[in-house]
Design an enzyme around this catalytic site. Structure first.
Site, PDB file in Angstrom:
ATOM      1  N   GLU A  52      33.877  38.327  48.002  1.00 25.49           N
ATOM      2  CA  GLU A  52      33.357  39.089  49.159  1.00 25.49           C
ATOM      3  C   GLU A  52      31.840  38.995  49.215  1.00 25.49           C
ATOM      4  OE1 GLU A  52      35.625  42.584  47.887  1.00 25.49           O
ATOM      5  OE2 GLU A  52      36.449  42.609  49.920  1.00 25.49           O
ATOM      6  N   GLU A  73      42.931  41.326  44.096  1.00 30.71           N
ATOM      7  CA  GLU A  73      43.045  42.792  44.148  1.00 30.71           C
ATOM      8  C   GLU A  73      44.492  43.274  44.205  1.00 30.71           C
ATOM      9  OE1 GLU A  73      40.933  40.945  45.814  1.00 30.71           O
ATOM     10  OE2 GLU A  73      38.998  41.929  46.017  1.00 30.71           O
TER      11      GLU A  73
HETATM   12  N1  T1G Z   1      35.849  44.866  35.675  1.00 31.41           N
HETATM   13  C1  T1G Z   1      35.605  45.338  34.436  1.00 31.41           C
HETATM   14  N2  T1G Z   1      35.877  44.641  33.295  1.00 31.41           N
HETATM   15  C2  T1G Z   1      36.434  43.425  33.456  1.00 31.41           C
HETATM   16  C3  T1G Z   1      36.738  42.870  34.722  1.00 31.41           C
HETATM   17  C4  T1G Z   1      36.413  43.658  35.868  1.00 31.41           C
HETATM   18  N3  T1G Z   1      36.610  43.209  37.089  1.00 31.41           N
HETATM   19  N4  T1G Z   1      37.307  41.643  34.523  1.00 31.41           N
HETATM   20  C5  T1G Z   1      37.350  41.448  33.201  1.00 31.41           C
HETATM   21  N5  T1G Z   1      36.841  42.507  32.553  1.00 31.41           N
HETATM   22  C6  T1G Z   1      36.687  42.635  31.099  1.00 31.41           C
HETATM   23  C7  T1G Z   1      38.023  42.623  30.378  1.00 31.41           C
HETATM   24  O1  T1G Z   1      38.582  43.929  30.350  1.00 31.41           O
HETATM   25  C8  T1G Z   1      37.606  42.134  28.998  1.00 31.41           C
HETATM   26  O2  T1G Z   1      37.005  43.250  28.353  1.00 31.41           O
HETATM   27  C9  T1G Z   1      36.483  41.144  29.302  1.00 31.41           C
HETATM   28  O3  T1G Z   1      36.004  41.481  30.616  1.00 31.41           O
HETATM   29  C10 T1G Z   1      36.956  39.703  29.303  1.00 31.41           C
HETATM   30  O4  T1G Z   1      38.075  39.661  30.204  1.00 31.41           O
HETATM   31  C11 T1G Z   1      35.801  45.462  45.787  1.00 31.41           C
HETATM   32  C12 T1G Z   1      38.103  46.203  44.633  1.00 31.41           C
HETATM   33  C13 T1G Z   1      37.728  37.243  35.084  1.00 31.41           C
HETATM   34  C14 T1G Z   1      39.740  35.779  34.905  1.00 31.41           C
HETATM   35  O5  T1G Z   1      40.865  41.513  39.328  1.00 31.41           O
HETATM   36  O6  T1G Z   1      41.119  38.306  35.949  1.00 31.41           O
HETATM   37  O7  T1G Z   1      36.827  43.328  43.091  1.00 31.41           O
HETATM   38  O8  T1G Z   1      38.567  43.410  26.393  1.00 31.41           O
HETATM   39  O9  T1G Z   1      39.744  39.014  28.432  1.00 31.41           O
HETATM   40  O10 T1G Z   1      40.678  35.826  29.839  1.00 31.41           O
HETATM   41  O11 T1G Z   1      37.410  44.172  46.863  1.00 31.41           O
HETATM   42  O12 T1G Z   1      39.075  39.028  33.246  1.00 31.41           O
HETATM   43  O13 T1G Z   1      36.424  42.119  26.206  1.00 31.41           O
HETATM   44  O14 T1G Z   1      36.377  44.625  26.402  1.00 31.41           O
HETATM   45  O15 T1G Z   1      40.324  38.892  30.904  1.00 31.41           O
HETATM   46  O16 T1G Z   1      38.318  34.905  30.272  1.00 31.41           O
HETATM   47  C15 T1G Z   1      38.980  42.103  41.224  1.00 31.41           C
HETATM   48  C16 T1G Z   1      39.940  40.717  36.770  1.00 31.41           C
HETATM   49  C17 T1G Z   1      38.535  43.479  40.837  1.00 31.41           C
HETATM   50  C18 T1G Z   1      39.469  40.085  38.068  1.00 31.41           C
HETATM   51  C19 T1G Z   1      38.406  36.395  32.872  1.00 31.41           C
HETATM   52  N6  T1G Z   1      38.804  41.208  40.106  1.00 31.41           N
HETATM   53  N7  T1G Z   1      39.552  39.928  35.616  1.00 31.41           N
HETATM   54  O17 T1G Z   1      39.530  36.200  32.025  1.00 31.41           O
HETATM   55  O18 T1G Z   1      38.655  37.280  29.911  1.00 31.41           O
HETATM   56  S1  T1G Z   1      38.793  44.631  42.139  1.00 31.41           S
HETATM   57  C20 T1G Z   1      39.788  40.996  39.206  1.00 31.41           C
HETATM   58  C21 T1G Z   1      40.226  38.782  35.293  1.00 31.41           C
HETATM   59  C22 T1G Z   1      37.695  44.144  43.314  1.00 31.41           C
HETATM   60  C23 T1G Z   1      36.807  44.386  45.605  1.00 31.41           C
HETATM   61  C24 T1G Z   1      37.900  44.747  44.662  1.00 31.41           C
HETATM   62  C25 T1G Z   1      39.795  38.106  34.026  1.00 31.41           C
HETATM   63  C26 T1G Z   1      38.910  36.873  34.249  1.00 31.41           C
HETATM   64  P1  T1G Z   1      37.087  43.362  26.725  1.00 31.41           P
HETATM   65  P2  T1G Z   1      39.319  38.739  29.834  1.00 31.41           P
HETATM   66  P3  T1G Z   1      39.323  35.975  30.455  1.00 31.41           P
END
Ligand code: T1G
Length: 702
Positions: A103, A123
Site C-alpha cells: 500500500e 491481510e
Molecule cells: N508485524 C510485526 N512483526 C512481524 C511482522 C509484522 N507484520 N512480520 C513478521 N514479524 C516478525 C515475526 O513475528 C518474527 O518475530 C520476525 O518478524 C521474523 O518473521 C495496513 C493491516 C515477512 C514473509 O501479514 O509473512 O499490513 O519471532 O519468522 O520466515 O493493510 O514474517 O523473530 O520475534 O516470519 O523470514 C500484513 C507477515 C500485515 C506479513 C518473513 N503483513 N509476515 O518471513 O520471518 S497487516 C503480513 C510474514 C497489514 C495493512 C495491513 C513473514 C515474512 P520473532 P518470520 P520469515
C-alpha cells in the site's frame, strides 16, 4: 533514533526505512515517514526515492500493535501524505513487499523492484483486509479481477507478474537495485515525468462481467468458510470500481476496523505469532550449535516413509530409503516418482524439478548403506518389537553423531532410545499423513535427547518448511492424545443419540476442515482397529467408545478405501452418502449397552467435542508435555484442521471464558462420571482465580 532516515544524493532525496527484522510500519516508522515527506517538500531535491534497509521492503503494518490502542498518524494518512507530495516519489522494492508495504508503494507515484522481489496483500490470512488504500488503489492499476485474486488469495506474486498487472513499472537485477532505481528516478526527473497519483488512475476498462463480484463472493464463501473478511474485500473492490476514491476509502476503513476488532482476526493473529513462537525451545541454552544435516535415510518406503523422504528431496537433500526387500523398495520409489509427476502435470513444479527431486531419492535393502547418514528416520510398522529390531540395527551401523528418529504416533520413545547405546541422539519426528503435504511436525523430546539434537532438528524443520512443535513423551504426545478424547466423545454421542451425519455437519459448520467420522473413514477404520488391539481393555476404556468402529471393521467396512465405513462412497467420485444401516447398527449396539438413545442437539454435540479437546489440552499443559498453550493451538490448527480463525483449542477456551468452560466440564462430570470428565487441575485453578492462561504462563516461565 528514528527508523526513517533521509539524505540528498545529488538532486534525489533518498528516504530509508530501517526497522528490523521486516521493516514493519510501526508507529515510529509512520511518524518518521510523515516528517521526512514534509521536510522533503521544501528542500533542493527534485524527486524522492523510498527504499528499505535489511532483507526486505516493508512487510506490512506492525501486527503486534493491533491489540493495543491505535496511535496517529494512522497509515492511510501517512500514505495520503506520500501520494499528495508535490515531488515525484518512487518506491524501490526488494525482498517481500507485503500488506501495508504494498500500500505504501502504491501511494508512491512510480514503483520499481528487484527481479527476486515478491509483492503480496496477505491481510486476509490475518482475518483482515488491506486497510490503507490497498482495496482502492490496486484495482485502479491492475483492474478488478487481478486485484481480487491478489487480495483474496493472500499469496505474494513475483515482481514480473506484478509488472504484468501494472503494479510495478520497472524490474531490475537484484544486486543493482539501489543504483538502478536511483538512475530510474533521475531519468524521471530528466524527462519531466509528472506526479502520478494512483487514486486518480482509472484502470484500463476491462470487461467486468455483471456476476464477477458475486462469483468471487460464492467462491470464497466455500474456500474460506465462515470467514467474513473475504466478503468485505469483495465489497471494497466493488466500491473502488463504482465510487470516487474518497468514498471507497471510507468503505474500506469501516470494513478494516470491523475486521481488526473481530474475534476471527484475533484468532488468526494469535496463530501467526504462535507458529513462530513454537519454533523456540524455552530451556535450550542459548548458542547451542546445530549439527550439519546433509544426508538423510528413511527406514520404510511406504506411504509415510515416501512422504517423509519427499520433504527432504524438495529442498535438495539426498535421501536413501531402506526397505526389507527389493519389491517393496521399488514400489515405494515408483510411488514417489508418480507423485512428483502428478505435481508436474498439475503445473505445481516443472518437469525438470520433478525429475531432479525424484533422482535425489535412492533405495537400498542393506543397513550397511546407511552408515554415512546424518539423520535416520524410521517409519515402519507401529510395533515396539519392529522398532526394537530397527533401532538395534541402526545403532550398529550408523556413524557416531547420527541422529536416530522414530515417526511413531504413540509408542514410548524413552523405551525406543534404550534399544541403542546413544539415547542422547534419539527422538521422535512425528509427521502427519500425507507427510509431504501436512505442515505440522511434532518433535518429541525424550528424556535423554540432547539439547544439540533438539536445536538441530528445530532448524531442520524450518528448512523443510514444516511447522515444528516440541512435545514430551506421553501416549499420543500432543495432537493424538487430544484426538483420542475427541474421538471418544464422538462415539459416546453416537451411542447416546447423535448420527454420523449430524456430528460431521455440526463440526464442519463450526469450522473444522472435516467432520470426525469423515476423517475416520479417510484414515481407515482398520488402522485404528489394529492400534486398539495393542491396548489392554483398561487402556481401551469404556467399550461404548469403540464398539461401533469394531463392528464396522468386522463387517469389512474399513472406510473410504473399501467403499464403506460410517458412510457409503461412490467408487468413482468418492462422494459420500449416509447409510441407514449404520444407524441401525448404532441403535442395536446402544441397546446392547442398555442405552436408550435420545435425539441430541447440535449445541450439545459441539460442546462435548470441543470441551473434551480443551480439557485434555489443559492436562497436557499442566504436565509439561507442551511448552506453552499456544503450542497446543499450533498442533491442532496445523495438524488436525481446527479453524485458525478460532485461534486453536486453548485460545478458543480463553475467549469463551475459562470459568464457563470449567463449569460446563464439571456438569458433564456430574452427568457422565469422572472417568472422562474430571476437569484439569490447571483449568480449575485458572477458573477459580480468574487468572488467564497468559498470566499463568508468565508466572510459571521457567
Ligand atoms: N508485524 C510485526 N512483526 C512481524 C511482522 C509484522 N507484520 N512480520 C513478521 N514479524 C516478525 C515475526 O513475528 C518474527 O518475530 C520476525 O518478524 C521474523 O518473521 C495496513 C493491516 C515477512 C514473509 O501479514 O509473512 O499490513 O519471532 O519468522 O520466515 O493493510 O514474517 O523473530 O520475534 O516470519 O523470514 C500484513 C507477515 C500485515 C506479513 C518473513 N503483513 N509476515 O518471513 O520471518 S497487516 C503480513 C510474514 C497489514 C495493512 C495491513 C513473514 C515474512 P520473532 P518470520 P520469515
Amino acid at each position: 533514533m528514528s527508523p526513517v532516515s533521509y539524505e540528498l544524493r545529488e538532486n534525489i532525496g533518498v528516504i530509508t526505512v530501517d526497522n528490523p527484522p521486516v521493516n514493519a510500519l510501526s508507529h515510529a516508522v509512520r511518524v518518521g515517514l510523515v516528517d521526512v515527506i514534509n521536510q522533503a517538500q521544501a528542500d533542493d531535491s527534485q524527486a524522492l526515492l523510498l527504499i528499505c534497509a535489511g532483507r526486505t521492503f516493508i512487510a506490512g503494518a506492525d501486527i503486534s500493535e493491533f491489540g493495543k490502542p491505535p496511535q496517529e498518524p494512522f497509515l492511510p494518512d501517512v500514505l495520503n501524505a506520500i501520494e499528495q507530495s508535490n515531488k515525484v516519489i518512487v518506491a524501490a522494492i526488494h525482498g517481500q513487499a507485503l500488506g501495508g508495504g504494498v500500500e505504501t508503494a502504491l501511494a508512491c507515484h512510480y514503483r520499481c523492484a528487484a527481479d527476486t522481489a515478491k509483492v503480496g496483500l496477505p491481510e486476509v490470512n490475518l482475518g483482515l483486509l488491506p486497510g490503507a488504500g490497498g482495496t482502492q488503489r490496486t484495482p485502479r492499476l491492475a483492474g478488478a479481477k487481478a486485484a481480487l485474486d491478489l487480495i483474496l488469495s493472500g499469496k505474494p506474486i513475483s515482481a514480473d507478474k506484478a509488472k504484468d498487472i501494472h503494479l510495478i513499472d520497472a524490474v531490475f537485477a537484484a544486486q543493482d537495485l539501489e543504483a538502478q532505481s536511483l538512475a530510474y528516478v533521475k531519468n524521471l526527473v530528466d524527462t519531466n515525468a509528472p506526479v502520478r497519483r494512483t487514486s486518480e488512475q482509472v484502470s484500463d476498462s476491462e470487461e467486468i462481467d455483471s456476476t464477477l463480484f458475486d462469483d468471487y463472493r460464492k467462491t470464497y464463501a466455500k474456500k474460506l468458510r465462515n470467514q467474513f473478511a473475504p466478503q468485505l474485500i469483495v465489497d471494497c473492490v466493488e466500491a473502488a470500481l463504482q465510487k470516487p476514491f474518497e468514498d471507497g476509502m471510507k468503505i474500506e476503513r469501516a470494513a478494516f476496523l470491523q475486521c481488526r476488532a473481530s474475534e476471527q482476526s484475533a484468532g488468526l493473529r494469535h496463530i501467526f505469532f504462535a507458529e513462530r513462537q513454537a519454533a523456540k525451545i524455552k530451556d535450550l541454552p542459548r548458542g547451542t550449535a546445530p549439527r550439519k544435516i546433509q544426508s538423510v535415510a528413511i527406514i520404510g518406503a511406504g506411504l509415510m516413509g515416501g512422504g517423509i523422504a519427499m520433504n527432504f528431496a524438495n529442498v535438495g537433500m539426498p535421501v536413501k530409503m531402506l526397505e526389507i526387500n527389493q519389491e517393496s523398495l521399488d514400489k515405494g520409489l515408483a510411488n514417489i516418482a508418480k507423485i512428483y509427476q502428478g505435481m508436474a502435470t498439475k503445473g505445481r513444479i516443472s518437469a525438470e524439478e520433478a525429475s531432479a527431486r525424484t533422482a535425489l531419492i535412492s533405495g537400498t535393502t542393506s543397513y550397511e548403506d546407511l552408515s554415512e547418514a546424518d539423520l535416520v528416520i524410521e517409519a515402519v510398522f507401529e510395533s515396539i518389537d519392529v522398532k526394537k529390531d530397527v533401532f538395534t540395527k541402526l545403532d550398529k551401523v550408523c556413524k557416531p553423531g547420527a541422529i536416530l528418529a522414530t515417526n511413531t504416533s504413540y509408542l514410548d520413545i524413552d523405551q525406543i532410545a534404550q534399544f541403542t547405546n546413544r539415547a542422547s541422539d534419539v527422538l521422535g519426528l512425528h509427521f502427519f499423513s500425507p507427510a509431504h503435504i501436512m505442515q505440522l511436525l511434532e518433535i518429541v523430546r525424550a528424556d535423554k535427547t540432547s539439547d544439540e539434537v533438539m536445536t538441530t532438528v528445530m532448524a531442520l524443520a524450518r528448512q523443510i518448511k514444516k511447522v515444528p512443535v516440541q512435545a514430551r513423551v506421553c501416549y499420543g504426545f500432543i495432537g493424538n492424545r487430544m484426538l483420542r478424547q475427541y474421538q471418544r466423545e464422538v462415539q459416546m454421542c453416537l451411542i447416546e443419540g447423535a448420527t454420523p451425519a449430524q456430528i460431521d455437519k455440526v463440526m464442519m459448520d463450526w469450522g473444522m476442515a472435516m467432520g470426525p467420522l469423515m476423517v475416520a473413514d479417510l484414515a481407515g477404520l482398520d488402522i485404528s482397529y489394529k492400534a486398539r488391539q495393542a491396548l489392554s481393555d483398561e487402556q481401551k476404556g469404556d467399550p461404548k467408545s469403540y464398539r461401533i468402529p469394531d463392528v464396522l471393521y468386522e463387517m469389512g467396512r474399513i472406510g473410504q478405501k473399501s467403499g464403506s465405513g460410517y458412510y457409503i462412497y461412490d467408487p468413482e467420485t468418492k462422494a459420500r452418502t449416509a447409510d441407514p444401516s449404520v444407524d441401525d447398527i448404532i441403535e442395536r449396539e446402544a441397546a446392547n449397552f442398555g442405552v436408550t438413545r435420545q435425539p441430541m442437539s447440535d449445541e450439545v454435540v459441539l460442546n462435548r467435542l470441543t470441551l473434551s479437546l480443551i480439557n485434555e489440552g489443559f492436562k497436557i499443559l499442566e504436565e509439561g508435555i507442551a511448552q506453552r498453550a499456544s503450542d497446543i493451538d499450533v498442533v491442532y490448527c496445523f495438524g488436525y484442521g481446527f479453524p485458525k480463525y478460532r485461534g486453536g483449542p486453548m485460545f478458543f477456551a480463553q475467549s469463551r471464558g475459562l470459568d464457563k468452560v470449567y463449569q460446563d466440564i464439571c456438569a458433564y462430570r456430574d452427568t457422565h462420571g469422572p472417568m472422562y470428565w474430571t476437569p484439569s487441575k490447571l483449568l480449575q485453578s485458572l477458573a477459580e482465580t480468574g487468572q488467564t492462561i497468559d498470566e499463568w504462563e508468565k508466572e510459571n516461565a521457567s
